[in-house]
Design an enzyme around this catalytic site. Structure first.
Site, PDB file in Angstrom:
ATOM      1  N   LYS A 112       4.484   9.108 -11.710  1.00  0.00           N
ATOM      2  CA  LYS A 112       3.279   8.931 -12.734  1.00  0.00           C
ATOM      3  C   LYS A 112       3.056  10.481 -13.159  1.00  0.00           C
ATOM      4  O   LYS A 112       2.237  10.579 -13.989  1.00  0.00           O
ATOM      5  CB  LYS A 112       2.126   8.629 -12.167  1.00  0.00           C
ATOM      6  CG  LYS A 112       2.509   6.648 -12.054  1.00  0.00           C
ATOM      7  CD  LYS A 112       2.858   6.065 -12.936  1.00  0.00           C
ATOM      8  CE  LYS A 112       2.338   4.584 -12.448  1.00  0.00           C
ATOM      9  NZ  LYS A 112       3.476   3.716 -11.298  1.00  0.00           N
TER      10      LYS A 112
HETATM   11  C1  LIG Z   1       4.505   2.948 -11.915  1.00  0.00           C
HETATM   12  C2  LIG Z   1       5.054   2.968 -10.042  1.00  0.00           C
HETATM   13  C3  LIG Z   1       6.844   1.918 -10.674  1.00  0.00           C
HETATM   14  C4  LIG Z   1       6.791   1.217 -12.181  1.00  0.00           C
HETATM   15  O1  LIG Z   1       6.913   2.188 -13.069  1.00  0.00           O
HETATM   16  P1  LIG Z   1       7.116   1.310 -14.566  1.00  0.00           P
HETATM   17  O2  LIG Z   1       7.509   2.453 -15.192  1.00  0.00           O
HETATM   18  O3  LIG Z   1       5.559   0.398 -14.739  1.00  0.00           O
HETATM   19  O4  LIG Z   1       7.978   0.287 -14.558  1.00  0.00           O
HETATM   20  C5  LIG Z   1       7.461   2.201  -9.386  1.00  0.00           C
HETATM   21  N1  LIG Z   1       7.027   3.242  -8.250  1.00  0.00           N
HETATM   22  C6  LIG Z   1       6.141   3.474  -8.572  1.00  0.00           C
HETATM   23  C7  LIG Z   1       5.899   4.139  -6.970  1.00  0.00           C
HETATM   24  C8  LIG Z   1       5.280   3.619  -9.527  1.00  0.00           C
HETATM   25  O5  LIG Z   1       3.785   4.594  -9.275  1.00  0.00           O
END
Ligand SMILES: *Cc1c(COP(=O)(O)O)cnc(C)c1O
Length: 495
Positions: A112
């Protein structure tokens, strides 16, 4: 030429990039999508010579056409700096027959950060460009990782407040500790008695409440979103796919023009959609392999054409993927519906009222590049242990879901196309699940003892994000019922 963004639910609602970033969500719950995706105007060979920041500029300038070069470069250079623990920003690591694109080297050690380190700059620049006088209230629902990354990005950013809702019993202990210890006078963190979907639904409801918006405006506030529905998050995520591809060219693994596959551990469908958009921009990607955990609503969708959220919500060791309503899928649905807002809106209405929708065969045919897969808890743990033993590489649970799905895909298809696996979190973020996967005997230890054990096994330095919370004080302890989210927001804002 100015790129226009349009709502997936109303063809008449348009926005410039900066307007779309400010608004987050379109009216009537729609998402902003670009009318077209411009092609890269620099060659792959030239991109292969560039660093992360330079590539970021080449991608973002095509999508954020109303930003000046100076504005964009300021946003990029402010975001992708020493907050990342490597100058590569997103290193590509070749282990166990695949290329792991490590997206967790930012300040909160999950992917993120790739978008949320730049969003505050994009947002405050957009506010300035559009003459916004209101204070911007970032309202966010999190399954764990977005919350902390958004808090870190927006903490003490002038002209903003950030309110994060997370499922009180649905995140890892380290994720929770990271959030409730967040500093900054403008930060608010709330645990709700409900799951991620409840949090997301509550936030979406506040966004689409026009009376509330008018009332907020009267009081000098307006909402914006740091969730992955904001195109200010989606576009920065396209960058690292271009970066990964060009690193493979630079290190001789592929020639410019060769196709690759990507595997993405998926929750809200933002990360994998960014890869799809990168392909539209000209990146040669053959398959998008969408990896789910036991909440395999997307796997079922790709298999059957029916999206059905009417099922048990399962808490897994990959909590950031514990999602039954993948919001960003709507952008793909809109696309395969022929950019038809009416058709899309009808399907989404069905999802709201019945929890289910089915796409037409014609739409399904347009999904041929997508492959769905899922991994059970046992398979995920076995993959962590296997790759640790074979390559001395320790991956987190989310990445392990993707690695498992990739293994199954190769076994079933024999497809040996060079592959990039999105590695979305540091193993230090999900230490207990990771260490238990390697040896169940670790379970008797405390979380921070496990951190030190992981350090011994992996030889990888304990990230600053973890050191920071070892002794940090809890600063946020609000818990509320899922029905009371609005009341809590009003309380924080004194309105
Ligand atoms: C948010 C997240 C995901 C999923 O990503 P999306 O864009 O919501 O599909 C996968 N792995 C981790 C560690 C995340 O923080």
């Amino acid at each position: 030429m100015e790129l226009i963004y349009r709502s997936t639910r109303n063809a008449n609602e348009t926005a410039t990039a900066s307007e779309a970033i400010l608004k987050g969500l379109a009216n009537e719950g729609g998402l902003f999508v670009p009318d077209s995706i411009p092609a890269l105007d620099v060659s792959i060979e030239a991109l292969a010579q560039m660093n992360y920041q330079q590539i970021a500029y080449e991608v973002m300038k095509l999508m954020f056409t109303d930003f000046t070069e100076e504005e964009l470069k300021h946003c990029i250079d402010s975001a992708y700096d020493k907050k990342f623990d490597t100058p590569e920003i997103a290193p590509l690591v070749n282990k166990a027959g695949a290329n792991y694109l490590e997206l967790f080297h930012g300040s909160t050690i999950a992917f993120k950060d790739m978008a949320l380190s730049i969003l505050p700059y994009l947002l405050t620049t957009s506010a300035k460009k559009n003459g916004v006088k209101n204070e911007i209230v970032i309202l966010t629902a999190t399954s764990g990782d977005t919350g902390k990354a958004a808090l870190a990005g927006f903490a003490d950013v002038p002209g903003t407040k950030i309110i994060v809702f997370y499922p009180k019993h649905g995140v890892s202990p380290i994720q929770e500790k990271q959030m409730v210890t967040q500093k900054g006078d403008n930060t608010f963190v709330v645990g709700i008695t409900g799951n991620f979907d409840d949090a997301q639904t509550g936030v979406k409801k506040m966004f689409s409440d026009t009376e509330l918006a008018a009332y907020m405006n009267e009081k000098g506030y307006q909402f914006s979103s740091a969730n992955s529905i904001n195109i200010g998050r989606l576009v920065p995520q396209m960058v690292y796919y271009v970066y990964a591809y060009t690193r493979l060219v630079a290190n001789g693994s592929i020639q410019a023009g060769d196709k690759i596959n990507v595997v993405v551990p998926t929750g809200n469908f933002g990360n994998i959609l960014a890869a799809y958009y990168a392909k539209e921009m000209g990146l040669p990607i053959a398959k998008f392999i969408c990896a789910s955990n036991d909440n395999k609503v997307l796997y079922d969708f790709f298999k059957t054409g029916t999206y059905d959220r009417n099922r048990e919500f399962i808490l897994t060791s990959s909590p950031s993927m514990d999602i039954l309503i993948s919001s960003n899928l709507e952008r793909l649905i809109y696309k395969i519906a022929g950019n038809d807002a009416e058709k899309n809106a009808a399907l989404m209405k069905n999802l709201t009222t019945e929890g289910v929708y089915t796409i037409t065969d014609e739409m399904r045919e347009k999904l041929a590049e997508f492959e769905g897969g899922y991994a059970t808890e046992a398979e995920t743990a076995a993959t962590i242990k296997k790759v640790y033993e074979s390559d001395n590489y320790i991956m987190d649970t989310h990445t392990a879901v993707a690695a498992t799905v990739y293994d199954k895909y190769v076994e079933e298809t024999g497809d040996k196309t060079p592959t990039v696996i999105a590695s979305t979190a540091s193993p230090y973020k999900f230490t207990r699940s990771v260490m238990n996967a390697i040896d169940e005997a670790y379970d008797s230890k405390t979380d921070f003892e496990l951190v030190d054990e992981l350090n011994k096994l992996s030889g990888i330095k304990v990230p600053q994000a973890i050191e920071d919370i070892r002794s940090a004080a809890v600063l946020h302890d609000t818990v509320c019922d899922k029905e009371d989210m609005l009341k809590v927001v009003k309380g924080f804002l004194n309105i």
